[in-house]
Design an enzyme around this catalytic site. Structure first.
Site, mmCIF file in Angstrom:
data_model
loop_
_atom_site.group_PDB
_atom_site.id
_atom_site.type_symbol
_atom_site.label_atom_id
_atom_site.label_comp_id
_atom_site.label_asym_id
_atom_site.label_seq_id
_atom_site.Cartn_x
_atom_site.Cartn_y
_atom_site.Cartn_z
ATOM 1 N N HIS A 39 -49.926 -0.290 12.628
ATOM 2 C CA HIS A 39 -50.113 -0.332 11.173
ATOM 3 C C HIS A 39 -50.884 -1.599 10.827
ATOM 4 O O HIS A 39 -50.434 -2.697 11.138
ATOM 5 C CB HIS A 39 -48.769 -0.352 10.443
ATOM 6 C CG HIS A 39 -47.902 0.837 10.736
ATOM 7 N ND1 HIS A 39 -47.888 1.963 9.942
ATOM 8 C CD2 HIS A 39 -47.028 1.070 11.741
ATOM 9 C CE1 HIS A 39 -47.020 2.844 10.458
ATOM 10 N NE2 HIS A 39 -46.499 2.322 11.549
ATOM 11 N N HIS A 73 -42.371 6.678 18.903
ATOM 12 C CA HIS A 73 -41.209 5.789 19.040
ATOM 13 C C HIS A 73 -39.880 6.522 19.306
ATOM 14 O O HIS A 73 -38.918 6.400 18.547
ATOM 15 C CB HIS A 73 -41.063 4.883 17.821
ATOM 16 C CG HIS A 73 -41.289 5.525 16.480
ATOM 17 N ND1 HIS A 73 -40.672 6.676 16.058
ATOM 18 C CD2 HIS A 73 -42.099 5.134 15.451
ATOM 19 C CE1 HIS A 73 -41.071 6.968 14.834
ATOM 20 N NE2 HIS A 73 -41.941 6.058 14.446
ATOM 21 N N ASN A 93 -37.435 1.434 11.659
ATOM 22 C CA ASN A 93 -37.326 2.890 11.789
ATOM 23 C C ASN A 93 -38.116 3.361 12.999
ATOM 24 O O ASN A 93 -39.327 3.101 13.061
ATOM 25 C CB ASN A 93 -37.880 3.588 10.538
ATOM 26 C CG ASN A 93 -36.908 3.565 9.382
ATOM 27 O OD1 ASN A 93 -35.715 3.368 9.553
ATOM 28 N ND2 ASN A 93 -37.424 3.743 8.181
ATOM 29 N N ASP A 131 -45.814 0.179 17.569
ATOM 30 C CA ASP A 131 -45.421 0.437 16.178
ATOM 31 C C ASP A 131 -45.462 -0.869 15.385
ATOM 32 O O ASP A 131 -44.570 -1.154 14.585
ATOM 33 C CB ASP A 131 -44.044 1.086 16.095
ATOM 34 C CG ASP A 131 -43.728 1.644 14.694
ATOM 35 O OD1 ASP A 131 -44.652 1.731 13.866
ATOM 36 O OD2 ASP A 131 -42.553 1.977 14.434
ATOM 37 N N HIS A 183 -44.840 -7.137 7.733
ATOM 38 C CA HIS A 183 -44.396 -7.248 6.342
ATOM 39 C C HIS A 183 -44.445 -8.704 5.905
ATOM 40 O O HIS A 183 -44.408 -9.617 6.736
ATOM 41 C CB HIS A 183 -42.954 -6.745 6.190
ATOM 42 C CG HIS A 183 -42.786 -5.283 6.417
ATOM 43 N ND1 HIS A 183 -43.233 -4.331 5.532
ATOM 44 C CD2 HIS A 183 -42.213 -4.599 7.429
ATOM 45 C CE1 HIS A 183 -42.940 -3.128 5.990
ATOM 46 N NE2 HIS A 183 -42.328 -3.260 7.151
#
Length: 454
Positions: free
Chosen positions: A69, A257, A301, A328, A332
């Site tokens: 991401h 994942h 998650n 993954d 943040h």
């Protein structure tokens, strides 16, 4: 005129080799060959060749991450394409696949190409931008898939979400199958996940109190255990469904994942049945469980699982059920993490975490780790001339000091996301340099690799 590059005194490792003392000659962005000791002596006299003495460190194909991401567009306070690419090369990655859960959601070939053109100009690594299964994550529309080109977009995914409507998912899978595009699934039943969400919220409210009491911490742990139980069921239920739908659609299904023993067993059975199913596991599910003190409060998650699941993940890597390791990487801001946003930055710790746990603690061969992080993802994505140390292959390489034990400090990350559950942990395996298309794009501080004239 572009100079050639000779790297010598290196331990050469990929899926198929582990040579204690070798050399690689790079010309025009490709691996030209592996010169002998006598040939190296002659090449060292050539002033038109840059040279680097690897001093016994490990030279491998750079890593390929199928699940990253970068939050661009729309959430660039967390990460942007430049900071994300710099984090990737600092972690030894030469190719990454970006998830589409941006703002707006990337749901077209044009939007994907826009991001890829930006990263191409940076010339740090190869970036593939995936596209959502349903348009804008609406869970209904798949018309946008008709215009996709597998050479540009090798993978579609609703990552972070699940396509709830099974018929819509089947439709999307069939369209992907017709174009030989991978369908990558974040397997999580949304209704079970929704039931877990308020439990997590209650736990965080207790933990974020000014002075949480021992009773508050105990209750928060109970809420999280209940949430994790629901989320394990959510993963398993969605995994079983998606495997069955993929069988019907005759599509290549890639499961993101995977973190529970039951879901890994489902993948194992699907493979034995001859289905086109692959899966990834993450460094944090390899290295951490939810039973160690403090880890139960790490929000991600899918969540960190009990030790039995962690061991099942490692076993699945060893027996081939788990095809690849993918980070993954989910950065943040500090405030978002404090308020419970799930996910961690993982690009810059991935190799060290996996090497420390899998190779040093669990006896995996370094060449097998290379297979999971380079060769196998290249195969799944259809990337020719990548993932191995072979003549004619792209000179996308990573130099690693596996003897270097270092302490993880998120504040030193290239990523904007400084939060890591590995904060303060000592790991082995320092990324010394990353080479993309024959050029150095990352060099670690403190290593004398300047003598080559770069």
């Amino acid at each position: 005129m572009e100079k050639s590059l000779l790297i010598y005194n290196a331990r050469l490792v990929d899926r198929d080799m582990d040579v204690k003392k070798g050399a690689v000659l790079v010309r025009k962005g490709r691996i030209e060959g592996f010169p002998s000791a006598d040939a190296v002596k002659e090449l060292l006299k050539d002033s038109d060749i840059d040279k680097m003495d690897a001093k016994g460190m490990v030279l491998m194909p750079s890593f390929i991450d199928m699940h990253v991401h970068m939050r661009d567009p729309g959430q660039t306070q967390k990460e942007d394409l430049e900071s994300g690419c710099r984090a990737a090369v600092a972690g030894g990655f030469g190719t990454v696949v970006l998830m589409p859960n941006t703002n707006p959601v990337i749901s077209s070939l044009e939007a994907a190409e826009k991001n890829m053109s930006k990263t191409d100009r940076m010339n740090l690594l190869k970036v593939y931008q995936s596209v959502s299964i349903s348009s804008g994550f609406d869970g209904k529309t798949t018309d946008h898939l008709d215009s996709l080109d597998r050479k540009i977009v090798p993978l579609i995914t609703e990552d972070g979400h699940e396509v709830t409507d099974s018929f819509v998912m089947l439709e999307g899978m069939k369209k992907a199958a017709s174009k030989k595009i991978i369908v990558s699934c974040h397997c999580e039943d949304p209704f079970l996940a929704d039931a877990a969400r308020p439990l997590r919220k209650k736990a965080l409210e207790l933990l974020n109190a000014e002075k949480p009491s021992a009773a508050d911490k105990k209750q928060a742990k109970k809420y999280l255990q209940e949430a994790h139980s629901l989320l394990a069921l959510a993963e398993d239920a969605a995994t079983f469904r998606n495997i069955r739908l993929a069988e019907e659609a005759k599509v290549h299904l890639h499961l993101c994942h995977v973190s529970t023993e039951q879901s890994l067993d489902a993948v194992r059975r699907a493979k034995k049945a001859g289905l086109n199913v692959s899966c990834e596991v993450t460094p944090h599910h390899i290295a951490l469980n939810c039973e160690t003190a403090g880890n139960q409060f790490q929000i991600v998650n899918p969540p960190l699982r009990p030790e039995s699941d962690r061991l099942a993940v490692i076993a699945a890597l060893k027996d081939g059920t788990a095809d690849v390791i993918a980070t993954d990487h989910a950065p943040h801001t500090a405030s978002d993490k404090a308020s419970g946003s799930p996910g961690f930055s993982g690009l810059e710790t991935a190799f060290a975490a996996c090497y420390s746990v899998l190779c040093l603690e669990n006896g995996m061969k370094l060449k097998d780790l290379s297979a999971k992080m380079s060769a196998r993802p290249a195969e799944l994505l259809g990337l020719k001339n990548q993932g191995l140390l072979e003549e004619g292959y792209d000179a996308d390489l990573v130099l690693v000091d596996i003897e270097n034990q270092w302490t993880v400090r998120g504040e030193k990350f290239e990523s904007k996301g400084k939060y890591t559950p590995l904060e303060g942990k000592k790991l082995f395996g320092k990324i010394v340099a990353t080479i993309y298309n024959g050029k150095f794009v990352y060099r670690a501080f403190g290593y004398n690799i300047e003598a080559i004239g770069l």
